[in-house]
Design an enzyme around this catalytic site. Structure first.
Site, short mmCIF file in Angstrom:
data_model
loop_
_atom_site.label_atom_id
_atom_site.label_comp_id
_atom_site.label_asym_id
_atom_site.label_seq_id
_atom_site.Cartn_x
_atom_site.Cartn_y
_atom_site.Cartn_z
N LYS A 16 -12.52 -0.70 -56.97
CA LYS A 16 -12.44 -0.87 -58.43
C LYS A 16 -11.64 -2.11 -58.80
CE LYS A 16 -10.37 3.10 -58.99
NZ LYS A 16 -10.22 3.50 -57.57
N ARG A 91 -8.48 9.40 -65.71
CA ARG A 91 -8.36 9.95 -64.36
C ARG A 91 -8.51 11.46 -64.34
NH1 ARG A 91 -6.41 5.71 -60.94
NH2 ARG A 91 -5.52 6.57 -59.08
N ARG A 126 -5.73 -2.41 -46.45
CA ARG A 126 -5.45 -3.17 -47.69
C ARG A 126 -4.09 -3.85 -47.63
NH1 ARG A 126 -6.25 -0.47 -53.24
NH2 ARG A 126 -5.17 1.23 -52.20
N ARG A 159 0.84 -1.54 -49.72
CA ARG A 159 1.31 -0.77 -50.87
C ARG A 159 1.99 0.48 -50.33
NH1 ARG A 159 -3.35 0.03 -55.32
NH2 ARG A 159 -2.88 2.24 -55.05
N ARG A 170 -3.88 11.54 -52.32
CA ARG A 170 -4.62 10.83 -53.38
C ARG A 170 -6.11 11.18 -53.35
NH1 ARG A 170 -3.11 4.96 -51.95
NH2 ARG A 170 -4.64 4.40 -53.54
P1 AP5 Z 1 -9.49 -2.03 -53.98
O1 AP5 Z 1 -10.34 -2.94 -54.82
O2 AP5 Z 1 -8.02 -2.28 -53.95
O3 AP5 Z 1 -9.83 -0.50 -54.31
P2 AP5 Z 1 -9.47 0.39 -55.58
O4 AP5 Z 1 -10.68 1.21 -55.89
O5 AP5 Z 1 -8.92 -0.45 -56.68
O6 AP5 Z 1 -8.40 1.34 -54.91
P3 AP5 Z 1 -6.96 1.84 -55.36
O7 AP5 Z 1 -6.40 2.49 -54.13
O8 AP5 Z 1 -6.15 0.76 -55.99
O9 AP5 Z 1 -7.32 2.90 -56.39
P4 AP5 Z 1 -6.45 4.04 -56.82
O10 AP5 Z 1 -7.31 4.57 -57.90
O11 AP5 Z 1 -6.02 5.00 -55.81
O12 AP5 Z 1 -5.05 3.34 -57.18
P5 AP5 Z 1 -4.36 3.01 -58.55
O13 AP5 Z 1 -3.61 1.76 -58.36
O14 AP5 Z 1 -5.32 3.14 -59.69
O15 AP5 Z 1 -10.08 -2.11 -52.48
C1 AP5 Z 1 -9.46 -1.38 -51.42
C2 AP5 Z 1 -9.53 -2.22 -50.12
O16 AP5 Z 1 -10.90 -2.34 -49.73
C3 AP5 Z 1 -8.98 -3.64 -50.26
O17 AP5 Z 1 -8.33 -4.02 -49.08
C4 AP5 Z 1 -10.24 -4.50 -50.47
O18 AP5 Z 1 -10.08 -5.82 -49.97
C5 AP5 Z 1 -11.28 -3.73 -49.65
N1 AP5 Z 1 -12.63 -3.83 -50.21
C6 AP5 Z 1 -12.99 -3.84 -51.53
N2 AP5 Z 1 -14.32 -3.94 -51.67
C7 AP5 Z 1 -14.83 -3.98 -50.37
C8 AP5 Z 1 -16.15 -4.07 -49.84
N3 AP5 Z 1 -17.23 -4.14 -50.64
N4 AP5 Z 1 -16.29 -4.06 -48.50
C9 AP5 Z 1 -15.21 -3.98 -47.67
N5 AP5 Z 1 -13.92 -3.91 -48.13
C10 AP5 Z 1 -13.74 -3.90 -49.46
O19 AP5 Z 1 -3.35 4.24 -58.70
C11 AP5 Z 1 -2.22 4.38 -57.89
C12 AP5 Z 1 -1.40 5.60 -58.36
O20 AP5 Z 1 -0.97 5.40 -59.73
C13 AP5 Z 1 -2.17 6.93 -58.40
O21 AP5 Z 1 -2.15 7.58 -57.14
C14 AP5 Z 1 -1.38 7.69 -59.47
O22 AP5 Z 1 -0.18 8.20 -58.94
C15 AP5 Z 1 -1.04 6.61 -60.48
N6 AP5 Z 1 -2.05 6.46 -61.52
C16 AP5 Z 1 -2.86 5.38 -61.75
N7 AP5 Z 1 -3.64 5.56 -62.83
C17 AP5 Z 1 -3.35 6.80 -63.30
C18 AP5 Z 1 -3.83 7.57 -64.39
N8 AP5 Z 1 -4.81 7.12 -65.19
N9 AP5 Z 1 -3.29 8.79 -64.59
C19 AP5 Z 1 -2.31 9.28 -63.80
N10 AP5 Z 1 -1.80 8.60 -62.74
C20 AP5 Z 1 -2.32 7.37 -62.49
#
Ligand code: AP5
Length: 213
Positions: A16, A91, A126, A159, A170
């Site tokens: 994402k 979420r 990552r 991270r 998660r």
């Molecule tokens: P990346 O693009 O970083 O993936 P992502 O989907 O953004 O993954 P996240 O882990 O950041 O999502 P998340 O939803 O768990 O975390 P968030 O920060 O929102 O890609 C991942 C890896 O794959 C990278 O190394 C990339 O290079 C590689 N990659 C990408 N595309 C590829 C491809 N096509 N082929 C191969 N490799 C590829 O949330 C973190 C925490 O914050 C949550 O756990 C929660 O505690 C809190 N939080 C966030 N939002 C909320 C909310 N709305 N409500 C409550 N708590 C929340």
């Protein structure tokens, strides 16, 4: 053209953030990532950031009231007037209802689909710049110099919540709290499924096609 508002939905590691960064360039609207907003609040040492830390470090969702206050402030800024890409928000169903109750109409929800076993490898590899937040992967797309960001020369590392035990939590939270949003938006007729496997560029082309852009 009116404001364009999109949601990128998908499990942790689906890509994402990677896709949002590309869409920001092509659509000229900002990415609003609740994960990034929460990490910034932690880094700034705000009261909200300290409260959120406890939940993030265990892989749990941060309570809705904290997240909603951050989102509201972010969406009120001038650069969001022409639209935005919501990354990692909503979420759960309560957060989706909060968007509705504020009269926020979303054009399209892109559901990036990646099998769970692939997600684990993506997250384990990552690497993120501590300075500008640029995302890399240790084997698929490493920075030119190990540990150094190509964009800002900041330090690139893992991270905290990418630790294996936290990732397991998660993924479970995603399945129970977030995945129900797929049906929620499908019933509304605005869900578009995109296969998140393949190169970043091929996924990006599929996302653009789903958005009709
Ligand atoms: P990346 O693009 O970083 O993936 P992502 O989907 O953004 O993954 P996240 O882990 O950041 O999502 P998340 O939803 O768990 O975390 P968030 O920060 O929102 O890609 C991942 C890896 O794959 C990278 O190394 C990339 O290079 C590689 N990659 C990408 N595309 C590829 C491809 N096509 N082929 C191969 N490799 C590829 O949330 C973190 C925490 O914050 C949550 O756990 C929660 O505690 C809190 N939080 C966030 N939002 C909320 C909310 N709305 N409500 C409550 N708590 C929340």
């Amino acid at each position: 053209m009116g404001a364009r508002r999109f949601i990128l939905l998908g499990p942790p590691g689906a890509g994402k953030g990677t896709q949002s960064a590309l869409l920001v360039e092509s659509l000229s609207i900002p990415q609003v990532s609740t994960g990034d907003l929460l990490r910034a609040a932690r880094k700034a040492g705000t009261d909200l950031g300290r409260k959120a830390q406890l939940f993030m470090d265990q892989g749990h969702l941060v309570p809705d009231d904290l997240v909603l206050s951050l989102v509201e402030e972010r969406l009120s800024r001038d650069d969001a007037k022409g639209g935005y890409i919501l990354d990692g928000f909503p979420r759960n169903l309560a957060q989706a209802d909060a968007l509705d109750s504020r009269g926020i109409v979303v054009e399209c929800v892109v559901n990036v689909d990646v099998p769970f076993e692939i997600l684990v490898g993506r997250i384990a590899g990552r690497r993120v710049c501590q300075g500008c937040g640029a995302t890399y992967h240790a084997t698929n797309s490493p920075p030119r110099t190990e540990g150094v960001c190509d964009a800002c020369s900041g330090s690139v590392g893992q991270r905290k919540d990418d630790d294996a035990a936290v990732v397991e939590s998660r993924l479970k939270v995603y399945a129970s709290e977030t995945a129900p949003l797929i049906d929620f938006y499908k019933k509304r007729g605005i869900l578009r499924d995109v296969n998140g496997l393949g190169s970043t560029e091929s996924v990006y082309q599929a996302v653009l096609a789903a958005l009709g852009s």
